[in-house]
Design a protein around this motif. Structure first.
Motif, PDB file in Angstrom:
ATOM      1  N   ASP A  54      22.126 -30.442   8.596  1.00  0.00           N
ATOM      2  CA  ASP A  54      21.997 -29.188   7.849  1.00  0.00           C
ATOM      3  C   ASP A  54      21.093 -28.174   8.542  1.00  0.00           C
ATOM      4  OD1 ASP A  54      22.461 -27.529   5.408  1.00  0.00           O
ATOM      5  OD2 ASP A  54      20.304 -27.836   5.200  1.00  0.00           O
ATOM      6  N   PRO A  55      19.867 -28.538   8.934  1.00  0.00           N
ATOM      7  CA  PRO A  55      19.036 -27.534   9.613  1.00  0.00           C
ATOM      8  C   PRO A  55      19.587 -27.129  10.979  1.00  0.00           C
ATOM      9  CG  PRO A  55      17.859 -29.623   9.443  1.00  0.00           C
ATOM     10  CD  PRO A  55      19.130 -29.765   8.666  1.00  0.00           C
ATOM     11  N   VAL A  56      20.277 -28.057  11.647  1.00  0.00           N
ATOM     12  CA  VAL A  56      20.902 -27.707  12.931  1.00  0.00           C
ATOM     13  C   VAL A  56      21.977 -26.653  12.704  1.00  0.00           C
ATOM     14  CG1 VAL A  56      22.350 -28.582  14.820  1.00  0.00           C
ATOM     15  CG2 VAL A  56      20.384 -29.917  14.025  1.00  0.00           C
ATOM     16  N   ALA A  57      22.809 -26.868  11.694  1.00  0.00           N
ATOM     17  CA  ALA A  57      23.875 -25.906  11.382  1.00  0.00           C
ATOM     18  C   ALA A  57      23.287 -24.547  11.027  1.00  0.00           C
ATOM     19  CB  ALA A  57      24.734 -26.435  10.231  1.00  0.00           C
ATOM     20  N   ASP A  58      22.221 -24.539  10.235  1.00  0.00           N
ATOM     21  CA  ASP A  58      21.583 -23.278   9.842  1.00  0.00           C
ATOM     22  C   ASP A  58      21.073 -22.513  11.054  1.00  0.00           C
ATOM     23  OD1 ASP A  58      22.014 -24.238   7.311  1.00  0.00           O
ATOM     24  OD2 ASP A  58      19.915 -24.725   6.917  1.00  0.00           O
ATOM     25  N   LYS A  59      20.367 -23.207  11.916  1.00  0.00           N
ATOM     26  CA  LYS A  59      19.770 -22.548  13.087  1.00  0.00           C
ATOM     27  C   LYS A  59      20.838 -22.079  14.065  1.00  0.00           C
ATOM     28  CE  LYS A  59      15.514 -25.068  12.401  1.00  0.00           C
ATOM     29  NZ  LYS A  59      15.694 -24.911  10.984  1.00  0.00           N
ATOM     30  N   LEU A  60      21.882 -22.876  14.268  1.00  0.00           N
ATOM     31  CA  LEU A  60      22.984 -22.457  15.133  1.00  0.00           C
ATOM     32  C   LEU A  60      23.657 -21.204  14.592  1.00  0.00           C
ATOM     33  CD1 LEU A  60      24.793 -25.778  16.125  1.00  0.00           C
ATOM     34  CD2 LEU A  60      23.723 -24.133  17.666  1.00  0.00           C
ATOM     35  N   MET A  61      23.922 -21.211  13.308  1.00  0.00           N
ATOM     36  CA  MET A  61      24.602 -20.087  12.677  1.00  0.00           C
ATOM     37  C   MET A  61      23.805 -18.795  12.861  1.00  0.00           C
ATOM     38  SD  MET A  61      25.802 -19.908   8.695  1.00  0.00           S
ATOM     39  CE  MET A  61      24.142 -19.776   8.050  1.00  0.00           C
ATOM     40  N   VAL A  62      22.536 -18.830  12.560  1.00  0.00           N
ATOM     41  CA  VAL A  62      21.691 -17.640  12.675  1.00  0.00           C
ATOM     42  C   VAL A  62      21.526 -17.231  14.134  1.00  0.00           C
ATOM     43  CG1 VAL A  62      19.333 -16.774  12.330  1.00  0.00           C
ATOM     44  CG2 VAL A  62      20.498 -18.003  10.491  1.00  0.00           C
ATOM     45  N   ALA A  63      21.256 -18.181  15.012  1.00  0.00           N
ATOM     46  CA  ALA A  63      21.041 -17.852  16.429  1.00  0.00           C
ATOM     47  C   ALA A  63      22.296 -17.250  17.050  1.00  0.00           C
ATOM     48  CB  ALA A  63      20.602 -19.093  17.202  1.00  0.00           C
ATOM     49  N   VAL A  64      23.458 -17.832  16.784  1.00  0.00           N
ATOM     50  CA  VAL A  64      24.705 -17.301  17.350  1.00  0.00           C
ATOM     51  C   VAL A  64      24.964 -15.892  16.834  1.00  0.00           C
ATOM     52  CG1 VAL A  64      27.226 -17.567  17.361  1.00  0.00           C
ATOM     53  CG2 VAL A  64      25.754 -19.520  17.865  1.00  0.00           C
ATOM     54  N   ALA A  65      24.792 -15.677  15.542  1.00  0.00           N
ATOM     55  CA  ALA A  65      25.012 -14.339  14.980  1.00  0.00           C
ATOM     56  C   ALA A  65      24.051 -13.329  15.603  1.00  0.00           C
ATOM     57  CB  ALA A  65      24.848 -14.368  13.460  1.00  0.00           C
ATOM     58  N   LEU A  66      22.786 -13.696  15.777  1.00  0.00           N
ATOM     59  CA  LEU A  66      21.821 -12.767  16.377  1.00  0.00           C
ATOM     60  C   LEU A  66      22.161 -12.468  17.836  1.00  0.00           C
ATOM     61  CD1 LEU A  66      18.484 -14.008  14.778  1.00  0.00           C
ATOM     62  CD2 LEU A  66      19.668 -11.845  14.323  1.00  0.00           C
ATOM     63  N   VAL A  67      22.613 -13.474  18.570  1.00  0.00           N
ATOM     64  CA  VAL A  67      23.009 -13.244  19.964  1.00  0.00           C
ATOM     65  C   VAL A  67      24.194 -12.278  20.018  1.00  0.00           C
ATOM     66  CG1 VAL A  67      24.032 -14.335  22.006  1.00  0.00           C
ATOM     67  CG2 VAL A  67      22.053 -15.375  20.889  1.00  0.00           C
ATOM     68  N   LEU A  68      25.172 -12.475  19.142  1.00  0.00           N
ATOM     69  CA  LEU A  68      26.311 -11.559  19.091  1.00  0.00           C
ATOM     70  C   LEU A  68      25.841 -10.140  18.807  1.00  0.00           C
ATOM     71  CD1 LEU A  68      28.858 -13.673  16.989  1.00  0.00           C
ATOM     72  CD2 LEU A  68      28.941 -13.230  19.454  1.00  0.00           C
ATOM     73  N   LEU A  69      24.936 -10.005  17.855  1.00  0.00           N
ATOM     74  CA  LEU A  69      24.457  -8.680  17.462  1.00  0.00           C
ATOM     75  C   LEU A  69      23.588  -8.031  18.532  1.00  0.00           C
ATOM     76  CD1 LEU A  69      23.818  -9.450  13.716  1.00  0.00           C
ATOM     77  CD2 LEU A  69      25.487  -7.807  14.632  1.00  0.00           C
ATOM     78  N   VAL A  70      22.855  -8.818  19.297  1.00  0.00           N
ATOM     79  CA  VAL A  70      22.068  -8.263  20.404  1.00  0.00           C
ATOM     80  C   VAL A  70      22.998  -7.537  21.380  1.00  0.00           C
ATOM     81  CG1 VAL A  70      20.772  -8.901  22.497  1.00  0.00           C
ATOM     82  CG2 VAL A  70      20.054  -9.771  20.273  1.00  0.00           C
ATOM     83  N   GLY A  71      24.173  -8.107  21.609  1.00  0.00           N
ATOM     84  CA  GLY A  71      25.132  -7.471  22.505  1.00  0.00           C
ATOM     85  C   GLY A  71      25.604  -6.125  22.003  1.00  0.00           C
ATOM     86  N   VAL A  72      25.725  -5.972  20.703  1.00  0.00           N
ATOM     87  CA  VAL A  72      26.189  -4.707  20.123  1.00  0.00           C
ATOM     88  C   VAL A  72      25.053  -3.696  20.018  1.00  0.00           C
ATOM     89  CG1 VAL A  72      27.081  -3.628  18.004  1.00  0.00           C
ATOM     90  CG2 VAL A  72      28.072  -5.757  18.831  1.00  0.00           C
ATOM     91  N   HIS A  73      23.894  -4.163  19.595  1.00  0.00           N
ATOM     92  CA  HIS A  73      22.783  -3.244  19.329  1.00  0.00           C
ATOM     93  C   HIS A  73      21.953  -2.981  20.579  1.00  0.00           C
ATOM     94  CE1 HIS A  73      23.429  -2.893  14.993  1.00  0.00           C
ATOM     95  NE2 HIS A  73      23.963  -4.097  15.137  1.00  0.00           N
TER      96      HIS A  73
END
Length: 186
Positions: free
Chosen positions: A65-84
């Motif tokens: 569960d915590p692995v899934a949470d951290k992966l989800m947030v980290a991947v989304a933030l990395v994607l958004l860094v590319g846009v912003h």
């Protein structure tokens, strides 16, 4: 395989789908990415609820569960860094990801000492997670070039989340400080 664990695995499966949809060259990729992330965020809450309500807590689920949470947030933030792609976005993203690394390491170390309970998830951690999810959902939903007002709202929410992230990290470090400074552990 319990329902709670299945929900956690489903959240992990949504991560590559989020990446693919995010990079599709269509205007609808923004809101659909946000919907995928929202579904993943709901499963984050739901798997914990199911595990507690139906006594489905397992060691595998406690790990995953915590692995899934951290992966989800980290991947989304990395994607958004590319846009912003600005320091204004990268700073809170680094704070959030950096805190997760520090606290994960701290929890692992404290567990080795048999003191994991002193760095267990707190109510503030739940508020922090909610703020992170809300910020990411808003930032994924709208193309910043077309919707600058939503971008600003997303940034404000992300900075609130980063502030809560630092605050919760300080609380965890403060709880672990006696062990960190103990002569027998140096």
């Amino acid at each position: 395989m319990t329902l709670a664990n299945q929900l956690t695995l489903f959240r992990i499966i949504l991560i590559p789908l989020l990446v693919v949809v995010f990079y599709l060259p269509f205007e609808w990729s923004f809101p659909v990415s946000s919907i995928i992330f929202s579904i993943a965020a709901i499963t984050d809450w739901l798997d914990g609820y199911v595990a507690r309500k139906y006594d489905q807590s397992t060691p595998f689920g406690a790990f995953l569960d915590p692995v899934a949470d951290k992966l989800m947030v980290a991947v989304a933030l990395v994607l958004l860094v590319g846009v912003h792609g600005s320091a204004w976005f990268v700073i809170p993203a680094v704070i959030i990801v950096g805190r997760e690394i520090v606290i994960s390491a701290l929890r692992e170390w404290m567990a080795e000492l048999g003191k994991r309970a002193s760095v267990a998830v707190s109510y503030l951690g739940k508020i922090k997670t909610t703020a992170q999810m809300a910020a990411i959902i808003v930032l994924l939903a709208f193309d910043p070039a077309l919707y600058p007002t939503w971008m600003i709202i997303g940034y404000i929410t992300l900075y609130i989340a980063a502030g809560l992230t630092l605050w919760s990290m300080i609380i965890y470090l403060k709880a672990a400080w006696p062990e960190l400074m103990s002569k027998e552990h140096r």
